[in-house]
Structure formats: C-alpha cells, structure tokens
Motif scaffolding. Structure first.
Motif, PDB file in Angstrom:
ATOM      1  N   SER A   8      56.145  57.202  10.274  1.00  0.00           N
ATOM      2  CA  SER A   8      55.380  56.968   8.782  1.00  0.00           C
ATOM      3  C   SER A   8      55.087  55.675   8.680  1.00  0.00           C
ATOM      4  O   SER A   8      54.449  55.340   7.853  1.00  0.00           O
ATOM      5  CB  SER A   8      56.317  57.398   7.863  1.00  0.00           C
ATOM      6  N   ARG A   9      55.815  54.630   9.345  1.00  0.00           N
ATOM      7  CA  ARG A   9      55.723  53.154   9.270  1.00  0.00           C
ATOM      8  C   ARG A   9      55.849  52.427  10.535  1.00  0.00           C
ATOM      9  O   ARG A   9      56.706  52.062  10.897  1.00  0.00           O
ATOM     10  CB  ARG A   9      56.711  53.033   8.282  1.00  0.00           C
TER      11      ARG A   9
ATOM     12  N   TRP B  57      64.231  51.468   4.351  1.00  0.00           N
ATOM     13  CA  TRP B  57      63.792  52.901   4.500  1.00  0.00           C
ATOM     14  C   TRP B  57      65.054  53.913   4.309  1.00  0.00           C
ATOM     15  O   TRP B  57      65.325  54.964   3.655  1.00  0.00           O
ATOM     16  CB  TRP B  57      62.766  53.242   5.464  1.00  0.00           C
TER      17      TRP B  57
ATOM     18  N   THR C 249      59.314  55.468  12.240  1.00  0.00           N
ATOM     19  CA  THR C 249      58.234  55.029  13.061  1.00  0.00           C
ATOM     20  C   THR C 249      56.766  55.883  12.764  1.00  0.00           C
ATOM     21  O   THR C 249      55.723  55.339  12.936  1.00  0.00           O
ATOM     22  CB  THR C 249      58.559  54.601  14.382  1.00  0.00           C
TER      23      THR C 249
ATOM     24  N   SER D 273      50.050  52.370  16.182  1.00  0.00           N
ATOM     25  CA  SER D 273      49.845  53.292  14.843  1.00  0.00           C
ATOM     26  C   SER D 273      49.066  54.597  15.276  1.00  0.00           C
ATOM     27  O   SER D 273      48.406  55.159  14.327  1.00  0.00           O
ATOM     28  CB  SER D 273      48.894  52.315  13.918  1.00  0.00           C
TER      29      SER D 273
ATOM     30  N   TYR E  96      60.783  44.026  10.789  1.00  0.00           N
ATOM     31  CA  TYR E  96      60.746  45.297  11.112  1.00  0.00           C
ATOM     32  C   TYR E  96      62.140  46.319  10.756  1.00  0.00           C
ATOM     33  O   TYR E  96      62.198  47.340  10.162  1.00  0.00           O
ATOM     34  CB  TYR E  96      60.023  45.804  12.256  1.00  0.00           C
TER      35      TYR E  96
END
Length: 112
Positions: A72-73, A91, A70, A19, A84
């Motif tokens: 943003s999420r 998305w 990835t 993250s 995922y």
C-alpha cells in the motif's frame, strides 16, 4: 539517445520496480516482478537492521506486515531508508500492530 529520454526510461523503470508500475518497453514484466520482490525484501532487511527493536517486537509477523505495508505504500525513489522505516513504524502504530510509543520516540519520528 538524449539525456531526457534516458531520464524518462529510468523513471519508468523505477516506477515499475518500486510501485508496481507497468513494465517499460523492452522489459519482461514477469522478470521485473521478481526483481521488485527482491528489492522489497532488501528494504525489509535494511529496515530490520535500522530498527531492530521493531523487528524484535513483531517477531514472525515482521515479514508479512512489511509486505502488507509495501503493497500500500511503496518506497519512493527519492526517499531515504530511515524515513521509510519511520513511515513503517507509524503505519504499524496506526493499524494497532505496535503500541503507541512513549513521547521520546514520537518526537524522534517527527524530527526525521
């Protein structure tokens, strides 16, 4: 070192890798960014293997769109790769990169 301390350090490392969290004490920030990028590319390859129809439909756009997703999420440490992949597909649909699926695919995505 106690188990609690080790667990905390592992959580900090995962946060940094998955993250873009801050580098834990004793880790080089620039090297962690390199490893985080490698891990994201690996997730992209796994996703393309799990959902080849998505990779095929997107063609050359797959890599850049996956990188945007990835950013943003990020993948959670407890999240299975199939979940995922489903989040990525949702998305893509929500952002107009793929058409809305037929009913069967939508139902399959909800079951996961």
């Amino acid at each position: 070192m106690s188990r609690a301390d080790l667990a905390r350090q592992q959580a900090e490392l995962l946060q940094a890798l998955l993250s873009d969290g801050p580098a834990p004490s004793g880790f080089d920030t620039s090297r962690l960014r390199v490893e985080a990028n490698v891990l994201r590319r690996k997730h992209g390859r796994v996703l393309a293997y799990q959902r080849p129809e998505v990779a095929e439909a997107l063609g050359e756009r797959f890599g850049p769109l996956f990188a945007e997703f990835t950013a943003s999420r990020p993948k959670r440490d407890t999240e299975r790769s199939g979940a995922y992949a489903d989040a990525f597909v949702e998305w893509l649909i929500a952002n107009g990169h793929l058409p809305k699926p037929k009913r069967g695919l939508r139902a399959r995505l909800r079951r996961r």
